[in-house]
Design a protein around this motif. Sequence first.
Motif, mmCIF file in Angstrom:
data_model
loop_
_atom_site.group_PDB
_atom_site.id
_atom_site.type_symbol
_atom_site.label_atom_id
_atom_site.label_comp_id
_atom_site.label_asym_id
_atom_site.label_seq_id
_atom_site.Cartn_x
_atom_site.Cartn_y
_atom_site.Cartn_z
ATOM 1 N N ASP A 38 0.817 -1.214 0.000
ATOM 2 C CA ASP A 38 0.000 0.000 0.000
ATOM 3 C C ASP A 38 0.856 1.272 0.000
ATOM 4 O O ASP A 38 0.341 2.373 0.138
ATOM 5 N N GLU B 282 -3.145 16.775 -0.397
ATOM 6 C CA GLU B 282 -3.309 16.030 0.853
ATOM 7 C C GLU B 282 -3.524 16.920 2.077
ATOM 8 O O GLU B 282 -3.891 16.421 3.138
ATOM 9 N N ASN C 55 -6.729 16.626 4.082
ATOM 10 C CA ASN C 55 -6.866 15.280 4.665
ATOM 11 C C ASN C 55 -6.071 15.177 5.966
ATOM 12 O O ASN C 55 -6.556 14.629 6.963
ATOM 13 N N VAL D 202 -7.712 14.634 9.884
ATOM 14 C CA VAL D 202 -7.318 13.568 10.818
ATOM 15 C C VAL D 202 -6.705 14.177 12.083
ATOM 16 O O VAL D 202 -6.939 13.678 13.190
ATOM 17 N N ASP E 88 -9.484 15.171 14.312
ATOM 18 C CA ASP E 88 -10.161 13.987 14.856
ATOM 19 C C ASP E 88 -9.366 13.297 15.960
ATOM 20 O O ASP E 88 -9.936 12.598 16.791
ATOM 21 N N SER F 121 -4.653 10.169 1.341
ATOM 22 C CA SER F 121 -6.078 10.370 1.603
ATOM 23 C C SER F 121 -6.280 10.306 3.119
ATOM 24 O O SER F 121 -5.386 9.868 3.853
ATOM 25 N N GLU F 122 -7.453 10.709 3.586
ATOM 26 C CA GLU F 122 -7.754 10.564 5.019
ATOM 27 C C GLU F 122 -7.582 9.123 5.453
ATOM 28 O O GLU F 122 -7.013 8.829 6.512
ATOM 29 N N GLU F 123 -8.062 8.187 4.627
ATOM 30 C CA GLU F 123 -8.009 6.757 4.973
ATOM 31 C C GLU F 123 -6.563 6.291 5.138
ATOM 32 O O GLU F 123 -6.243 5.524 6.050
ATOM 33 N N LYS F 124 -5.681 6.753 4.248
ATOM 34 C CA LYS F 124 -4.271 6.342 4.328
ATOM 35 C C LYS F 124 -3.593 6.919 5.568
ATOM 36 O O LYS F 124 -2.763 6.261 6.196
ATOM 37 N N ARG G 111 -5.041 7.505 8.387
ATOM 38 C CA ARG G 111 -5.522 6.678 9.503
ATOM 39 C C ARG G 111 -4.882 5.292 9.480
ATOM 40 O O ARG G 111 -4.571 4.715 10.530
ATOM 41 N N GLU G 112 -4.682 4.752 8.285
ATOM 42 C CA GLU G 112 -4.060 3.427 8.144
ATOM 43 C C GLU G 112 -2.639 3.439 8.719
ATOM 44 O O GLU G 112 -2.189 2.471 9.314
ATOM 45 N N ASP H 196 -3.313 4.600 13.018
ATOM 46 C CA ASP H 196 -4.095 3.798 13.952
ATOM 47 C C ASP H 196 -3.313 2.674 14.651
ATOM 48 O O ASP H 196 -3.428 2.500 15.872
#
Length: 201
Positions: free
Chosen positions: A48, A99, A102, A106, A109, A186-189, A191-192, A195
């Motif tokens: 990834d 980015e 993004n 995060v 958050d 991205s936001e998801e990346k 967090r990946e 986290d």
Amino acid sequence: MSAARRARNRTALLATSGAAIAALLLSACGSGGTSGGGGDTNFVAGADGIDTVEKGRRTAAPDLSGKTIDGKQLDVADYKGKVVVLNVWGSWCGPCRAEAKNLETVYQDTKGQGVQFVGINTRDTSTGPALAFEKEFGVTYPSLYDPTGKLMLRFEKGTLNPQAIPSTLVIDRDGKIAARTLQPLSEEKVREMLDPVLAEK
């Protein structure tokens, strides 16, 4: 070989080496970059684009301190005990612009969970464009001002170092480098990357 010729050869070699380093530092802006490192680097390159290091094999982040783009003093070591997300960016870099929101989302958050975001602004010849970038994208976390890339060069070769712009690293609560990517996120990346380190006890 004459002394003059040896000196010319040495000068040409140094110029070539400098150009190679500059090309490496700028390689990801626009292309996403590639992960690298030969030998026993201790890190696992993920499919990834996120490179990670097991908790017991991490190396400490170098001294990352200096003036921020708004003239304050900042030392990343002061955030020990928090998880730090470190993002290397430039106002001139298209993927950095893509980015920025993004990363800020995060940050908002997670800042209540013991997470601190820090930027390293590089290759901007003055702070004006960097401050305008932060205003445009609503970036509220601090950024060190590193116009010549000195802070990036403090990372040891073979570690999870920021080899490109943008680069993002996650530093664990002990001040050690846990993860890195050399691509816009991205936001998801984000967090990946974040986290698993945040979940560590």
